[in-house]
Design an enzyme around this catalytic site. Structure first.
Site, PDB file in Angstrom:
ATOM      1  N   SER A 119      -4.531  -8.705   1.149  1.00 48.22           N
ATOM      2  CA  SER A 119      -4.123  -8.555  -0.192  1.00 48.22           C
ATOM      3  C   SER A 119      -3.217  -7.405  -0.064  1.00 48.22           C
ATOM      4  O   SER A 119      -3.279  -6.440   0.743  1.00 48.22           O
ATOM      5  CB  SER A 119      -5.356  -8.613  -0.863  1.00 48.22           C
ATOM      6  OG  SER A 119      -5.905  -7.218  -1.014  1.00 48.22           O
ATOM      7  N   ASP A 120      -2.341  -7.196  -1.201  1.00 53.12           N
ATOM      8  CA  ASP A 120      -1.943  -5.976  -1.646  1.00 53.12           C
ATOM      9  C   ASP A 120      -3.003  -4.918  -2.180  1.00 53.12           C
ATOM     10  O   ASP A 120      -4.195  -5.709  -2.581  1.00 53.12           O
ATOM     11  CB  ASP A 120      -0.564  -6.079  -2.580  1.00 53.12           C
ATOM     12  CG  ASP A 120       0.406  -5.077  -2.623  1.00 53.12           C
ATOM     13  OD1 ASP A 120       0.242  -3.941  -2.034  1.00 53.12           O
ATOM     14  OD2 ASP A 120       1.549  -5.184  -3.051  1.00 53.12           O
ATOM     15  N   SER A 121      -2.627  -4.011  -2.259  1.00 57.55           N
ATOM     16  CA  SER A 121      -3.634  -2.820  -2.876  1.00 57.55           C
ATOM     17  C   SER A 121      -4.352  -3.387  -4.207  1.00 57.55           C
ATOM     18  O   SER A 121      -3.408  -3.480  -5.198  1.00 57.55           O
ATOM     19  CB  SER A 121      -3.060  -1.339  -2.985  1.00 57.55           C
ATOM     20  OG  SER A 121      -4.026  -0.528  -3.235  1.00 57.55           O
ATOM     21  N   PHE A 122      -5.651  -3.567  -4.174  1.00 63.19           N
ATOM     22  CA  PHE A 122      -6.391  -3.788  -5.303  1.00 63.19           C
ATOM     23  C   PHE A 122      -6.022  -5.070  -5.884  1.00 63.19           C
ATOM     24  O   PHE A 122      -6.317  -5.482  -6.976  1.00 63.19           O
ATOM     25  CB  PHE A 122      -6.488  -2.768  -6.553  1.00 63.19           C
ATOM     26  CG  PHE A 122      -5.273  -2.278  -6.953  1.00 63.19           C
ATOM     27  CD1 PHE A 122      -4.963  -2.950  -8.179  1.00 63.19           C
ATOM     28  CD2 PHE A 122      -4.476  -1.136  -6.507  1.00 63.19           C
ATOM     29  CE1 PHE A 122      -3.711  -2.526  -8.772  1.00 63.19           C
ATOM     30  CE2 PHE A 122      -3.342  -0.824  -7.442  1.00 63.19           C
ATOM     31  CZ  PHE A 122      -3.082  -1.346  -8.460  1.00 63.19           C
ATOM     32  N   ALA A 123      -5.262  -6.117  -5.284  1.00 61.87           N
ATOM     33  CA  ALA A 123      -4.636  -7.319  -5.722  1.00 61.87           C
ATOM     34  C   ALA A 123      -5.822  -8.118  -6.161  1.00 61.87           C
ATOM     35  O   ALA A 123      -5.677  -8.920  -7.016  1.00 61.87           O
ATOM     36  CB  ALA A 123      -3.945  -7.936  -4.983  1.00 61.87           C
TER      37      ALA A 123
END
Length: 587
Positions: A119-123
């Site tokens: 995932s992208d950061s905190f996605a």
């Protein structure tokens, strides 16, 4: 451009292929690093207007999705990437990191991807809020696991995937599914050599001593020189043949930070040469003024600029955007030069004697409005430099003087440079209508693939079979002659258009490109082979991709065909007849 290679899916796919293969290496047992491509998919929505890119729902038609937004990622997978990063946004109503259609059906089912999705950061948190796709971390963990997301990139103290056990216990996902998603992670760690003695892994011998070596510094110079795009060159003012006193003005001239793109590593200052430092090395005397308080140029000092351009033999205006103006989390409000940079350039134009050439050097990612400079005969040359990083000044000096091999500009624009801001569709509209050279309507300032040379090239004798069988590689060759005065590189582009397609297709499509190095002068003929992948001829039907029987127009040269603004070379045209029909599947 920031975080993407350009507007064309084929171009981006070729670059992604080289990036992945170069980064991961070619050892049969170990990978140098785990390569990855992002952001999957249809990403890049607005920062805040009308909503954040974090929650933006990209509404994409099946045709646009599969012909524009997905192909470069497919080529990245075919190159052997170990990971794909799912994006923040939703695609047609479903958050990308929770989309089974995207992460399992297409990525793994259709493309055969064997790596992991991160995932992208905190996605994964924003699947809960602000997407409101689910309302708790257990359901978010289950949704993303079931979709095919292997790994959560955190950014917060309460990772969503810490709720996986609860999701299994509540029968919202299965242990078997979790185990399947963990396997590619451990496989990648094995390929990285984490579980082997270091002496077995050839890459474990690399250390900081292998960073910024003389070879690396030389490569940085070469890469920067090759990336410059010459946009204007009245009467062949470049390359320069004189020294003397130069004026250098503009906020990008002596900034050792803004010449780097977003997320670039910052080498020691001693290893960075700014434009000012490079330009000063080619002059007997340099007068300099930034003219602006910073890159945004909200405060402009006209008197300092006028003083720096007084009594000079040539004036350089160094403008642009840098990370201060365009980066992740910071959209540009318009296409204008930042702040009072335009006023600075106009001051130089209005106050330089007629015999003093003015050269505009641009350091930016996306296009900026310089139509006035392009049309003004007082601006002798325009060089688009993008963000050339540590070797900027050295590379700039070589290109302006053409004093080393490979210094003649041959770079081409990776995007359509609009003439007017009104030619850019709204950022929230994900239809490809009117977007990129493939669907563009109207006349741009500079077309995709545009770039001048100090030399003059002639294309001759395109040799391509009159017909091929559907599914067959189209192989051919052409000859190239350098009729100019300088040994130079030339970037050749091949485009096709479908004369007889039964479904909507791009008006033009890049299918091959290549840089030929050091083409000699003196009339020597260079023969260059090429081949067009069968997939390039395919058009999209409702059930998948077909190579249709019919005629395809083929254009070959150093630019797009039928440009109103041309480079000093010709474009060859031929037709190719495809016999039979071949179904390639859904991808």
């Amino acid at each position: 451009m920031q975080e993407t290679y350009g507007e064309d899916p084929y171009l981006s796919g070729v670059y992604a292929t080289a990036y992945i293969q170069g980064l991961q290496g070619n050892d049969t047992r170990y990978v140098r690093a785990s390569g990855g491509c992002k952001h999957f998919d249809a990403y890049g929505g607005p920062e805040s207007n009308p909503v954040s890119r974090m929650v933006f729902n990209a509404q994409v038609s099946e045709r646009d999705w599969r012909t524009t937004f997905l192909p470069a990622f497919r080529m990245c997978v075919e190159a052997g990437t170990y990971n794909i990063m799912c994006s923040y946004n939703s695609v047609n109503g479903i958050p990308a990191c929770a989309s089974r259609e995207l992460l399992t059906d297409i990525l793994r089912g259709e493309w055969g991807f064997k790596g992991y999705v991160v995932s992208d950061s905190f996605a994964l948190h924003i699947v809960i809020s602000p997407h409101k796709y689910v309302n708790n971390s257990v359901d978010a963990a289950a949704a993303c696991v079931n979709a095919g997301c292997n790994l959560e990139l955190g950014g917060r103290d309460d990772p969503v995937f810490m709720s996986i056990v609860d999701a299994v216990n509540q029968n919202k996902t299965t242990e078997a599914q979790v185990r399947d998603l963990v396997k590619p992670l451990f496989y990648t760690r094995m390929r990285l050599g984490e579980f082997d003695p270091p002496e077995m892994n050839p890459y474990s011998k690399l250390s900081t001593a292998d960073v910024l070596t003389p070879e690396h510094k030389a490569l940085a110079v070469e890469a920067a020189m090759k990336s410059f795009v010459l946009l204007k060159n009245i009467n062949g003012i470049l390359p320069l043949k004189m020294k003397g006193t130069i004026g250098v003005v503009g906020p990008m001239a002596d900034n050792a930070v803004q010449i780097f793109g977003d997320y670039a590593a910052q080498p020691p200052r001693k290893d960075v040469t700014t434009p000012l430092e490079g330009l000063s090395a080619m002059a007997t005397k340099t007068l300099y003024a930034s003219g602006c308080n910073d890159t945004n140029c909200n405060v402009y000092n006209s008197s300092a600029v006028l003083k720096a351009i007084s009594g000079t033999d040539i004036n350089f205006v160094v403008l642009g955007t840098g990370q201060a103006v365009e980066r992740e989390g910071h959209d540009r409000a318009d296409t204008e030069l930042p702040g009072q940079q335009k006023a600075l350039l106009q001051d130089v134009i209005n106050n330089s004697p007629l015999h003093v050439p003015i050269i505009l050097l641009l350091f930016n990612a996306g296009p900026v409005n310089i139509s006035f400079a392009h049309h003004d005969p007082r601006v002798s040359a325009i060089l688009e430099c993008f963000f050339p990083a540590q070797a900027t000044g050295e590379a700039l000096r070589h290109v302006l003087l053409n004093d080393v091999e490979g210094a003649v500009p041959a770079g081409r624009l990776p995007y359509t440079w609009p003439l007017l801001a009104s030619q850019i569709p709204p950022m929230v509209n994900y239809s490809m209508q009117g977007r990129t050279y493939r669907y563009f309507e109207g006349e741009p300032l500079y077309p995709f693939g545009y770039g001048l040379s100090y030399s003059i090239f002639q294309y001759m004798d395109i040799n391509l079979p009159d017909q091929i069988t559907a599914g067959e590689m189209a192989k051919g060759f052409f000859t190239l002659v350098n009729n100019g005065h300088y040994v130079a590189d030339e970037v050749t582009q091949i485009y096709i258009s479908w004369s007889t397609a039964t479904v909507p297709s791009p008006q033009l499509q890049l299918v091959w490109f290549n840089r030929t190095s050091a083409v000699p002068t003196g009339g020597e003929i260079v023969q260059i082979d090429f081949e067009i992948n069968p997939k390039s001829f395919a058009v999209l039907h409702s059930d998948g991709w077909y190579i249709e029987q019919g005629t395809v127009d083929v254009y070959l040269g150093g630019q797009q065909p039928n440009q109103n603004i041309g480079v000093r070379s010709n474009v060859l045209h031929t037709s190719l007849n495809i016999v039979g029909t071949k179904f390639l599947g859904k991808y």
